[in-house]
Design an enzyme around this catalytic site. Structure first.
Site, PDB file in Angstrom:
ATOM      1  N   HIS A 132     -42.983  91.513  76.809  1.00 23.51           N
ATOM      2  CA  HIS A 132     -41.759  90.883  76.997  1.00 23.51           C
ATOM      3  C   HIS A 132     -41.311  90.704  78.464  1.00 23.51           C
ATOM      4  O   HIS A 132     -41.791  91.785  79.265  1.00 23.51           O
ATOM      5  CB  HIS A 132     -40.699  91.888  76.375  1.00 23.51           C
ATOM      6  N   ARG A 160     -30.205  86.587  79.210  1.00 28.70           N
ATOM      7  CA  ARG A 160     -30.752  85.166  79.641  1.00 28.70           C
ATOM      8  C   ARG A 160     -29.952  84.167  78.566  1.00 28.70           C
ATOM      9  O   ARG A 160     -29.734  83.041  79.068  1.00 28.70           O
ATOM     10  CB  ARG A 160     -32.408  85.054  79.689  1.00 28.70           C
TER      11      ARG A 160
END
Ligand SMILES: Cc1cc2nc3c(=O)[nH]c(=O)nc-3n(C[C@H](O)[C@H](O)[C@H](O)COP(=O)(O)OP(=O)(O)OC[C@H]3O[C@@H](n4cnc5c(N)ncnc54)[C@H](O)[C@@H]3O)c2cc1C
Length: 512
Positions: free
Chosen positions: A305, A328
């Site tokens: 990730h 995000r």
């Protein structure tokens, strides 16, 4: 019930006699269980079970195990006994850590079966099994409705990286989405008289009955801490061993993102990365399933990730908190150590990670403005900036620039450039076309946090069919053995889309 003799595993034939070791079992019975070594090909016939009510053992109390348990009792109209064995002292596993959300087909946001299926298959790089993806997408709306029927209301919608539409659902208030779901399902399971939940119960082996080629899974052996035993080191505690016969076993033991040796063995390139996984993610189900002939697929596909939090007090920590993808998804941007954007923040995880690893120090700064922060949730950001000490809150470009050690003018220029890209409505230089919550307001409150790539998810695992049956190396279902969740492989291929794992657990847990 009393304790049974310890089992020595599958390579030795043994008979186990005794009353059931599980408390609260309604139908205590004498069990004659013949464990036959598959490798030895013994011809001994299995003893028939004397029970009237079928018994299913669920191994693992994360989302896959809890979904399986609830659906099983509902489908059987209550005519089933379920024993849920969990090796930790509480339920939840990695599911309780989930922080972005669960995907479901969301036509209201322009989503369609084809669009969602395509996003998942593209992300999987051609390795996902299409029949499993078709189940995943096809049953996704039902899965979220199932959670809602247990009180899990998910009113927030986000578009995560690699998705062509908003389809990631999370809770509006309360704790992180994983805890929110686990709390509700654990409560629901505890209400069921047909279910025994046994915590601190580590399953060691699958028991197999029948002759070679005709064998079926007939139960498990497991250990619990010996009564009255105390030690500072749980690994050194003496244990009591038990066996438990079952008509079927569902493996829901999660992945191996915290098992260093397995990570290294299956993909040496991930060696050295910190992990976001809990200590329990040790691949037990994969090892046990494989030991009795289950096929393992895509074990080298380990997701890194892009954003694990770097804690300034312990930057080298081997376990890191995940900086959720939703940071995000609500419009947070990534800056490198020079204060410059370098990537489409909403690209797929494998792409963002790859570009991050090329940045100085393999780290980046994740920056949210006031609107993005409000959408993500000020409470969580307040925790990051306060108690957790992993974020800096600032009210000026100067303050944030100082925190990330760049000139204020450099940061101001970069925020202007991003703002122009947002206004243009065109793809920016990194191919970003969706700008959630618009530009970052340089006059408002901002949050910034240092992030680095981390081991996060293991795509590989036991091969299953669309009925969640574990397959052997010939592609044949192993009778009596089912699996769901991160212990399985084939759904996510080479790269999992954010939000697809909680869905996988719910869909295939219910199918199992
Ligand atoms: C920090 C973090 C954030 C995430 N956020 C998201 C997200 O927002 N959306 C999303 O879709 N996915 C997310 N994921 C991934 C997702 O949470 C997991 O992949 C998924 O929840 C796994 O569920 P599971 O039920 O398969 O396993 P788990 O939830 O890990 O549960 C497995 C359980 O089995 C138990 N167990 C293991 N071995 C044994 C044994 N031998 N005997 C008895 N019990 C055993 C474990 O103790 C554990 O409780 C996230 C993962 C992490 C780590």
């Amino acid at each position: 019930g009393g304790r049974t003799a310890p089992t020595t595993g599958l390579s030795i034939c043994c008979a186990v006699y005794g009353r059931l070791p599980v408390p609260r079992m309604r139908t205590a019975r004498l069990v004659v269980l013949v464990v036959v070594a598959v490798a030895l090909g013994s011809l001994a016939a299995p003893e028939a079970s004397t029970t009237e009510t079928p018994r299913v053992v669920v191994v693992g109390g994360g989302l896959a195990g809890l979904s399986a348990t609830l659906q099983l009792v509902a489908d059987a109209g209550g005519e089933v006994q379920v024993v849920l064995l969990e090796k930790e002292s509480k339920l939840g596993g990695n599911s309780a850590k989930a922080s972005s959300g669960i995907n479901a087909l969301t036509p209201a946001s322009g989503d369609s079966v084809d669009l969602y299926t395509n996003d998942t298959l593209v992300s999987g790089g051609g390795r996902s099994r299409t029949e499993l993806v078709s189940k995943l997408v096809g049953e996704s709306e039902d899965a979220v409705a199932f959670l809602a029927s247990h009180g899990v209301q998910l009113g927030k919608l986000t578009q995560l990286g690699g998705h062509s539409a908003k389809r990631t659902h999370s809770n509006v208030a309360g704790p992180n989405v994983g805890s929110f779901i686990i709390r509700a399902l654990s409560e629901a399971v505890k209400q069921l008289p047909q279910v025994n939940v046994v915590t601190s119960a580590k399953v060691k082996h699958l028991l197999v009955s029948g002759s070679k080629g005709e064998h079926r899974v007939a139960g498990v052996s497991y250990s619990t801490p010996a009564a009255g035993a105390e030690s500072d080191d749980p690994a050194s505690l003496p244990t009591d061993n038990h066996t438990l016969e079952a008509d079927a076993v569902i493996l829901a033991t999660g992945g191996f993102g915290a098992e260093r040796d397995m990570l290294r063995r299956y993909n040496s390139a991930v060696d050295g990365f910190a992990t976001t996984n809990g200590q329990w993610a040790t691949g037990d189900g994969m090892v046990m399933g494989h030991a009795i002939g289950g096929q393992l697929v895509d074990m080298d596909k380990i997701q890194i990730h892009p954003t694990g939090f770097v804690n300034p007090k312990d930057p080298q920590a081997g376990t890191k908190f995940l900086a959720p993808e939703r940071l995000r998804g609500v419009g947070g941007i990534l800056l490198n150590s020079f204060g410059k954007r370098f990537v489409n923040e909403l690209g797929r995880r494998d792409y963002v990670t790859e570009v991050m690893l090329r940045q100085e120090g393999k780290t980046a700064w994740l920056l949210l403005g006031d609107v993005q922060a409000a959408d993500f949730g000020e409470a969580a950001l307040g925790f990051y900036a306060g108690k957790a000490g992993i974020a800096t809150k600032g009210d000026s470009v100067e303050g944030i620039a100082a925190a990330i050690a760049v000139e204020a003018d450099v940061l101001r220029t970069e925020l202007d450039r991003y703002s122009s890209a947002v206004r243009s409505g065109q793809a920016d230089e990194f191919g970003k076309t969706v700008f959630p919550n618009g530009a970052i307001n340089p006059q408002g409150t901002m949050y910034v946090m240092k992030v680095t790539p981390v081991v996060h998810y293991t795509m590989g695992g036991l091969s299953i069919d669309q009925h969640a049956r574990v397959l052997d190396t010939a592609g044949k279902a192993i009778p009596g053995l089912l699996a769901a969740g991160e212990v399985t492989g084939g759904v996510h291929g080479a790269n999992r889309l954010g939000g697809n794992s909680l869905l996988d657990c719910t869909v295939f847990g219910r199918i199992a």
